[in-house]
Design a protein around this motif. Structure first.
Motif, PDB file in Angstrom:
ATOM      1  N   ASP A  17    -110.366 -58.473 -36.729  1.00  0.00           N
ATOM      2  CA  ASP A  17    -109.322 -58.683 -35.727  1.00  0.00           C
ATOM      3  C   ASP A  17    -109.054 -60.169 -35.475  1.00  0.00           C
ATOM      4  O   ASP A  17    -108.169 -60.513 -34.679  1.00  0.00           O
ATOM      5  CB  ASP A  17    -109.694 -58.015 -34.406  1.00  0.00           C
ATOM      6  CG  ASP A  17    -109.588 -56.501 -34.481  1.00  0.00           C
ATOM      7  OD1 ASP A  17    -108.818 -56.009 -35.332  1.00  0.00           O
ATOM      8  OD2 ASP A  17    -110.275 -55.821 -33.711  1.00  0.00           O
ATOM      9  N   LEU A  18    -109.807 -61.026 -36.133  1.00  0.00           N
ATOM     10  CA  LEU A  18    -109.622 -62.464 -35.976  1.00  0.00           C
ATOM     11  C   LEU A  18    -109.032 -63.062 -37.248  1.00  0.00           C
ATOM     12  O   LEU A  18    -109.483 -62.762 -38.352  1.00  0.00           O
ATOM     13  CB  LEU A  18    -110.946 -63.155 -35.654  1.00  0.00           C
ATOM     14  CG  LEU A  18    -111.542 -62.919 -34.265  1.00  0.00           C
ATOM     15  CD1 LEU A  18    -112.868 -63.648 -34.134  1.00  0.00           C
ATOM     16  CD2 LEU A  18    -110.573 -63.370 -33.168  1.00  0.00           C
ATOM     17  N   ILE A  19    -108.032 -63.921 -37.075  1.00  0.00           N
ATOM     18  CA  ILE A  19    -107.399 -64.626 -38.183  1.00  0.00           C
ATOM     19  C   ILE A  19    -107.762 -66.102 -38.072  1.00  0.00           C
ATOM     20  O   ILE A  19    -107.448 -66.752 -37.065  1.00  0.00           O
ATOM     21  CB  ILE A  19    -105.872 -64.455 -38.150  1.00  0.00           C
ATOM     22  CG1 ILE A  19    -105.510 -62.967 -38.249  1.00  0.00           C
ATOM     23  CG2 ILE A  19    -105.213 -65.243 -39.277  1.00  0.00           C
ATOM     24  CD1 ILE A  19    -104.042 -62.676 -37.991  1.00  0.00           C
ATOM     25  N   GLY A  20    -108.448 -66.606 -39.081  1.00  0.00           N
ATOM     26  CA  GLY A  20    -108.773 -68.021 -39.097  1.00  0.00           C
ATOM     27  C   GLY A  20    -107.636 -68.816 -39.708  1.00  0.00           C
ATOM     28  O   GLY A  20    -106.961 -68.353 -40.623  1.00  0.00           O
ATOM     29  N   ALA A  59     -99.223 -70.535 -46.502  1.00  0.00           N
ATOM     30  CA  ALA A  59    -100.529 -69.876 -46.447  1.00  0.00           C
ATOM     31  C   ALA A  59    -100.384 -68.384 -46.686  1.00  0.00           C
ATOM     32  O   ALA A  59     -99.430 -67.757 -46.210  1.00  0.00           O
ATOM     33  CB  ALA A  59    -101.189 -70.126 -45.092  1.00  0.00           C
ATOM     34  N   ILE A  60    -101.366 -67.825 -47.410  1.00  0.00           N
ATOM     35  CA  ILE A  60    -101.383 -66.391 -47.699  1.00  0.00           C
ATOM     36  C   ILE A  60    -102.829 -65.910 -47.715  1.00  0.00           C
ATOM     37  O   ILE A  60    -103.737 -66.649 -48.098  1.00  0.00           O
ATOM     38  CB  ILE A  60    -100.686 -66.092 -49.046  1.00  0.00           C
ATOM     39  CG1 ILE A  60    -100.459 -64.591 -49.241  1.00  0.00           C
ATOM     40  CG2 ILE A  60    -101.476 -66.665 -50.214  1.00  0.00           C
ATOM     41  CD1 ILE A  60     -99.573 -64.262 -50.439  1.00  0.00           C
ATOM     42  N   CYS A  61    -103.042 -64.671 -47.272  1.00  0.00           N
ATOM     43  CA  CYS A  61    -104.348 -64.028 -47.393  1.00  0.00           C
ATOM     44  C   CYS A  61    -104.146 -62.521 -47.406  1.00  0.00           C
ATOM     45  O   CYS A  61    -103.094 -62.022 -47.008  1.00  0.00           O
ATOM     46  CB  CYS A  61    -105.306 -64.440 -46.268  1.00  0.00           C
ATOM     47  SG  CYS A  61    -104.915 -63.735 -44.656  1.00  0.00           S
ATOM     48  N   PHE A  62    -105.142 -61.808 -47.871  1.00  0.00           N
ATOM     49  CA  PHE A  62    -105.116 -60.354 -47.856  1.00  0.00           C
ATOM     50  C   PHE A  62    -105.703 -59.847 -46.537  1.00  0.00           C
ATOM     51  O   PHE A  62    -106.777 -60.283 -46.124  1.00  0.00           O
ATOM     52  CB  PHE A  62    -105.922 -59.772 -49.014  1.00  0.00           C
ATOM     53  CG  PHE A  62    -105.176 -59.746 -50.322  1.00  0.00           C
ATOM     54  CD1 PHE A  62    -104.461 -58.615 -50.706  1.00  0.00           C
ATOM     55  CD2 PHE A  62    -105.193 -60.841 -51.169  1.00  0.00           C
ATOM     56  CE1 PHE A  62    -103.777 -58.576 -51.914  1.00  0.00           C
ATOM     57  CE2 PHE A  62    -104.520 -60.813 -52.384  1.00  0.00           C
ATOM     58  CZ  PHE A  62    -103.802 -59.677 -52.752  1.00  0.00           C
ATOM     59  N   LYS A  63    -104.999 -58.927 -45.896  1.00  0.00           N
ATOM     60  CA  LYS A  63    -105.545 -58.190 -44.752  1.00  0.00           C
ATOM     61  C   LYS A  63    -106.398 -57.034 -45.266  1.00  0.00           C
ATOM     62  O   LYS A  63    -107.468 -56.741 -44.739  1.00  0.00           O
ATOM     63  CB  LYS A  63    -104.420 -57.665 -43.866  1.00  0.00           C
ATOM     64  CG  LYS A  63    -104.874 -56.839 -42.675  1.00  0.00           C
ATOM     65  CD  LYS A  63    -103.669 -56.392 -41.860  1.00  0.00           C
ATOM     66  CE  LYS A  63    -104.112 -55.598 -40.630  1.00  0.00           C
ATOM     67  NZ  LYS A  63    -104.653 -54.277 -40.989  1.00  0.00           N
ATOM     68  N   LEU A  95    -107.597 -66.801 -34.253  1.00  0.00           N
ATOM     69  CA  LEU A  95    -106.522 -66.209 -33.487  1.00  0.00           C
ATOM     70  C   LEU A  95    -106.714 -64.715 -33.303  1.00  0.00           C
ATOM     71  O   LEU A  95    -107.184 -64.017 -34.216  1.00  0.00           O
ATOM     72  CB  LEU A  95    -105.175 -66.454 -34.184  1.00  0.00           C
ATOM     73  CG  LEU A  95    -104.839 -67.895 -34.590  1.00  0.00           C
ATOM     74  CD1 LEU A  95    -103.442 -67.942 -35.203  1.00  0.00           C
ATOM     75  CD2 LEU A  95    -104.932 -68.835 -33.401  1.00  0.00           C
ATOM     76  N   ALA A  96    -106.303 -64.216 -32.160  1.00  0.00           N
ATOM     77  CA  ALA A  96    -106.290 -62.780 -31.884  1.00  0.00           C
ATOM     78  C   ALA A  96    -105.087 -62.151 -32.576  1.00  0.00           C
ATOM     79  O   ALA A  96    -104.190 -62.859 -33.048  1.00  0.00           O
ATOM     80  CB  ALA A  96    -106.219 -62.551 -30.377  1.00  0.00           C
ATOM     81  N   PRO A  97    -105.016 -60.813 -32.647  1.00  0.00           N
ATOM     82  CA  PRO A  97    -103.888 -60.142 -33.306  1.00  0.00           C
ATOM     83  C   PRO A  97    -102.520 -60.478 -32.721  1.00  0.00           C
ATOM     84  O   PRO A  97    -101.509 -60.313 -33.402  1.00  0.00           O
ATOM     85  CB  PRO A  97    -104.216 -58.657 -33.123  1.00  0.00           C
ATOM     86  CG  PRO A  97    -105.703 -58.610 -33.024  1.00  0.00           C
ATOM     87  CD  PRO A  97    -106.082 -59.845 -32.271  1.00  0.00           C
ATOM     88  N   ASN A  98    -102.476 -60.962 -31.470  1.00  0.00           N
ATOM     89  CA  ASN A  98    -101.184 -61.345 -30.883  1.00  0.00           C
ATOM     90  C   ASN A  98    -100.878 -62.830 -31.050  1.00  0.00           C
ATOM     91  O   ASN A  98     -99.864 -63.325 -30.556  1.00  0.00           O
ATOM     92  CB  ASN A  98    -101.146 -60.979 -29.399  1.00  0.00           C
ATOM     93  CG  ASN A  98    -102.181 -61.744 -28.575  1.00  0.00           C
ATOM     94  OD1 ASN A  98    -102.965 -62.534 -29.124  1.00  0.00           O
ATOM     95  ND2 ASN A  98    -102.203 -61.501 -27.280  1.00  0.00           N
ATOM     96  N   GLY A  99    -101.750 -63.563 -31.752  1.00  0.00           N
ATOM     97  CA  GLY A  99    -101.495 -64.961 -32.049  1.00  0.00           C
ATOM     98  C   GLY A  99    -102.111 -65.956 -31.090  1.00  0.00           C
ATOM     99  O   GLY A  99    -102.016 -67.168 -31.316  1.00  0.00           O
ATOM    100  N   ILE A 134    -104.859 -69.563 -44.123  1.00  0.00           N
ATOM    101  CA  ILE A 134    -105.223 -68.465 -43.233  1.00  0.00           C
ATOM    102  C   ILE A 134    -106.202 -67.533 -43.941  1.00  0.00           C
ATOM    103  O   ILE A 134    -106.215 -67.453 -45.165  1.00  0.00           O
ATOM    104  CB  ILE A 134    -103.993 -67.653 -42.761  1.00  0.00           C
ATOM    105  CG1 ILE A 134    -103.189 -67.136 -43.962  1.00  0.00           C
ATOM    106  CG2 ILE A 134    -103.136 -68.461 -41.807  1.00  0.00           C
ATOM    107  CD1 ILE A 134    -102.030 -66.230 -43.591  1.00  0.00           C
ATOM    108  N   VAL A 135    -106.995 -66.808 -43.155  1.00  0.00           N
ATOM    109  CA  VAL A 135    -107.926 -65.832 -43.702  1.00  0.00           C
ATOM    110  C   VAL A 135    -108.272 -64.829 -42.607  1.00  0.00           C
ATOM    111  O   VAL A 135    -108.344 -65.187 -41.432  1.00  0.00           O
ATOM    112  CB  VAL A 135    -109.199 -66.529 -44.239  1.00  0.00           C
ATOM    113  CG1 VAL A 135    -110.048 -67.092 -43.122  1.00  0.00           C
ATOM    114  CG2 VAL A 135    -110.021 -65.589 -45.100  1.00  0.00           C
ATOM    115  N   VAL A 136    -108.445 -63.567 -42.996  1.00  0.00           N
ATOM    116  CA  VAL A 136    -108.954 -62.544 -42.084  1.00  0.00           C
ATOM    117  C   VAL A 136    -110.466 -62.509 -42.229  1.00  0.00           C
ATOM    118  O   VAL A 136    -110.984 -62.292 -43.332  1.00  0.00           O
ATOM    119  CB  VAL A 136    -108.351 -61.161 -42.408  1.00  0.00           C
ATOM    120  CG1 VAL A 136    -108.962 -60.086 -41.504  1.00  0.00           C
ATOM    121  CG2 VAL A 136    -106.839 -61.180 -42.245  1.00  0.00           C
ATOM    122  N   LEU A 137    -111.189 -62.744 -41.147  1.00  0.00           N
ATOM    123  CA  LEU A 137    -112.645 -62.846 -41.246  1.00  0.00           C
ATOM    124  C   LEU A 137    -113.265 -61.519 -41.665  1.00  0.00           C
ATOM    125  O   LEU A 137    -112.954 -60.466 -41.096  1.00  0.00           O
ATOM    126  CB  LEU A 137    -113.231 -63.290 -39.907  1.00  0.00           C
ATOM    127  CG  LEU A 137    -112.803 -64.660 -39.362  1.00  0.00           C
ATOM    128  CD1 LEU A 137    -113.645 -65.028 -38.162  1.00  0.00           C
ATOM    129  CD2 LEU A 137    -112.886 -65.741 -40.423  1.00  0.00           C
TER     130      LEU A 137
END
Length: 305
Positions: free
Chosen positions: A62-65, A271-275, A79-83, A54-57
């Protein structure tokens, strides 16, 4: 080239081991206490059961890849913030052999790590680069960075020497840093860090570090890695813990202050990523009726200068 019987047997054996491990995790989930600091954000759509990266673009926070691992589609989902799935990008002409992580550089280019190597038999390890200018397209032709481990002489090595699987990587100063997942018998937590230039072509990975996570495979095998936006923290994920290195010198991450964070939550975290610099997103795979969720975790350790 005709397919040999050995890889088929290994694949079936791996799937059986993975299934049995899922059963163990499912039983652990049923017994665990609800004292974790993980906060559940949403469940992934039913079609995304094996999220592995996962990654925050950078340019669209507001999009999570996300990507899935072996045997799934050759797509990055946004993905949108609601998944909910907003759209997806297909990597043209590429198969998902074993996609194990997703990361980005400071410019916003995306990278898919097709380097899952459970049996330590692969000779086709590769990282795919997606130019940030193409991220609005539904189909993308990626550049390919191929690499190999000079220390690996046998495919597979003896079971006591299987150190060449990777499930987590980051981009730092125009190089990739790969953190190995120990698959050896008598697991002792040994992990290697390999360095690969962010340049298309064929490369030999350079071993630049070695450290120990912990002695229990289920709690200390590395499943993903993330670099903070300010590039001062490396977060290493396992099924139940985060190992954090912060304020390191140059690219020697192991010189940083090491902190082990017990999430008090055991699942198939992959999976991990920084927001942001203090906030992490963590994803786990769906196991029976549990998992398949995205969580948020706040790092509460003060930065040490």
């Amino acid at each position: 080239m005709p397919m040999s019987l050995k890889p088929i047997f290994d694949l079936h054996q791996y799937k059986m081991i993975k299934y049995l491990r899922f059963i163990v995790i499912f039983l652990a989930l049923a017994c665990q206490k609800s004292e974790t600091d993980l906060q559940e954000l949403f469940s992934f759509p039913n079609k995304l059961k094996e999220v592995s990266g996962i990654v925050v673009l950078n340019d669209a926070p507001d999009l999570i890849g996300c990507v899935e691992d072996s045997g799934n589609k050759n797509k990055i989902y946004l993905l949108a913030p609601n998944g909910t799935i907003q759209r997806s990008m297909e990597l043209k002409g590429i198969k998902n052999k074993d996609w194990e992580d997703l990361t980005q550089d400071v410019q916003g280019n995306l990278y898919v790590g097709d380097f899952g190597n459970n049996d330590n038999i692969r000779r086709d390890l590769v990282i795919y680069k997606l130019d940030k200018k193409e991220l609005l397209n539904t189909q993308v032709t990626p550049a390919a960075i191929h690499f190999s481990y000079p220390e690996q002489k046998d495919f597979p090595p003896k079971k006591k020497n299987r150190y060449f699987d990777v499930e987590g990587f980051v981009v730092f100063q125009n190089h990739f840093y790969l953190f190995t997942k120990n698959r050896s018998t008598n697991f002792d937590g040994t992990a290697y860090i390999y360095k690969v230039p962010n340049v298309s072509g064929n490369h030999q990975a350079k071993k630049v570090g070695e450290f120990t996570t912990g002695s229990d495979y289920d709690h200390y095998a590395i499943t993903s890695v993330a670099l903070s936006p300010d590039q001062t923290k490396i977060a290493i994920l396992t099924h139940s813990k985060i190992i954090l290195f912060q304020n390191f010198r140059g690219d020697n991450f192991l010189t940083g202050k090491r902190t082990e964070i017990d999430l008090k939550h055991f699942s198939q975290k992959e999976a991990i990523c920084f927001k942001d610099n203090e906030t992490l997103y963590i994803a786990d795979e769906k196991v029976k009726s549990s998992g398949g969720k995205l969580y948020v975790f706040k790092i509460q350790i003060p930065n040490q200068n």
